[in-house]
Design an enzyme around this catalytic site. Structure first.
Site, PDB file in Angstrom:
ATOM      1  N   CYS A 175       0.846  -1.193   0.000  1.00  0.00           N
ATOM      2  CA  CYS A 175       0.000   0.000   0.000  1.00  0.00           C
ATOM      3  C   CYS A 175       0.890   1.254   0.000  1.00  0.00           C
ATOM      4  CB  CYS A 175      -0.944  -0.050   1.200  1.00  0.00           C
ATOM      5  SG  CYS A 175      -2.071   1.339   1.372  1.00  0.00           S
ATOM      6  N   ASP A 222      -8.889  -3.159  -7.589  1.00  0.00           N
ATOM      7  CA  ASP A 222      -8.321  -1.941  -6.997  1.00  0.00           C
ATOM      8  C   ASP A 222      -8.201  -0.838  -8.055  1.00  0.00           C
ATOM      9  OD1 ASP A 222      -7.081  -0.121  -5.367  1.00  0.00           O
ATOM     10  OD2 ASP A 222      -5.203  -1.242  -5.176  1.00  0.00           O
ATOM     11  N   HIS A 253      -7.603  -4.182  -3.151  1.00  0.00           N
ATOM     12  CA  HIS A 253      -6.474  -3.524  -2.501  1.00  0.00           C
ATOM     13  C   HIS A 253      -6.269  -4.191  -1.140  1.00  0.00           C
ATOM     14  CE1 HIS A 253      -3.795  -0.043  -1.900  1.00  0.00           C
ATOM     15  NE2 HIS A 253      -4.152  -0.130  -0.621  1.00  0.00           N
TER      16      HIS A 253
END
Length: 285
Positions: A175, A222, A253
């Site tokens: 991330c 995502d 995600h």
């Protein structure tokens, strides 16, 4: 879980969306505040599930260390094989929640695979990662970008001073940390491998600076992060950079985060981790 709810949670964790606003919108999706509160634990991380490799595992050794940063002292969590030797070094880069039990567990997983692993705490300049995740996200967003990058670059300087490092370095980030992994690929010329899980892509103009082997993992659902894939891949091809790009169907995600039950995708996480360790085996031994 309704994909719109997952997308809302992604917005809450990555865009300046207050918790009150998030709960209000979640309540609209679920029909009532009571239903929203029932759904919430399925979205938020639960660190009770964080330990796949216990800190006391007798195959590894762990320690908390410090190293010089950019006008600060950086804190970090180190894990390495118990057996004495020289190992390839991997910087593990946390999400936008800071250095938490989940990232410490991933650091131990890297050590168990045979590497010297260091997870810096990006929030060291402001006292370290707080237990409140909203506070951690807020502080991450206020970090000085250049100093933060320098603090991660200096992690490699620290690792190379250790007697248990063989001099070969790589990184893996998730991330927010995936975006940092891409930046380290640009800014650390002797980096051997950079693995980015659903991370923000670097500017295309910077891609020719990359000397490391790059491996990229994305969840097909995502949309926010995936919008940057085409330009990044085009730049990688044009520069002749060694790279692998994987998109996992049905994955969101944060699909690798096994403490987040709704977004975690066990099959995608397993395959991505196998590919990660394969790259490290080819570049850091």
């Amino acid at each position: 879980m309704n994909q719109e709810i997952i997308n809302l949670f992604d917005e809450y964790t990555h865009v300046p969306l207050s918790r009150d606003e998030f709960i209000r919108r979640l309540t609209k999706f679920t029909g009532s505040l009571a239903a929203a509160m029932t759904v919430l634990p399925m979205l938020e991380v639960n660190y009770a599930h964080a330990q796949t490799v216990p800190p006391q595992d007798d195959r590894i050794a762990t320690e908390h260390i410090t190293y010089p940063g950019d006008d600060c002292t950086m804190k970090g969590y180190v894990a390495k094989p118990k057996e004495k030797g020289k190992y390839g070094a991997v910087v593990v880069i946390h999400e936008n929640r800071g250095l938490n039990p989940h990232i410490e567990d991933i650091t131990r997983r890297v050590a168990l695979a045979g590497y010297l692993a260091l997870a810096p705490d990006a929030l060291s300049p402001v006292g370290g990662t707080p237990t409140n995740e909203d506070e951690a996200r807020d502080k991450i967003g206020k970090l000085d970008a250049q100093k933060n990058l320098n603090n991660y670059i200096k992690a490699f300087d620290y690792l190379k001073t250790r007697e248990d490092c063989n001099g070969k370095t790589g990184c893996v980030g998730f991330c927010w940390g995936g975006g940092m992994a891409n930046q380290l690929a640009v800014h650390v010329p002797d980096l051997k491998a950079a693995v980015a899980y659903y991370g923000r892509q670097p500017d295309a103009a910077d891609v020719p600076k990359i000397k490391a082997a790059v491996q990229l993992h994305y969840g097909a659902l995502d949309e926010r992060i995936n919008a940057g894939i085409p330009a990044y891949e085009e730049a990688l091809k044009k520069a002749g950079t060694q790279y692998e790009l994987y998109i996992y169907e049905g994955a969101n995600h944060a699909f690798n985060n096994d403490t987040a039950p709704t977004r975690y995708n066990a099959a995608a996480a397993k395959l991505a981790w196998e590919r990660t360790l394969k790259l490290f085996g080819e570049t850091l031994r």
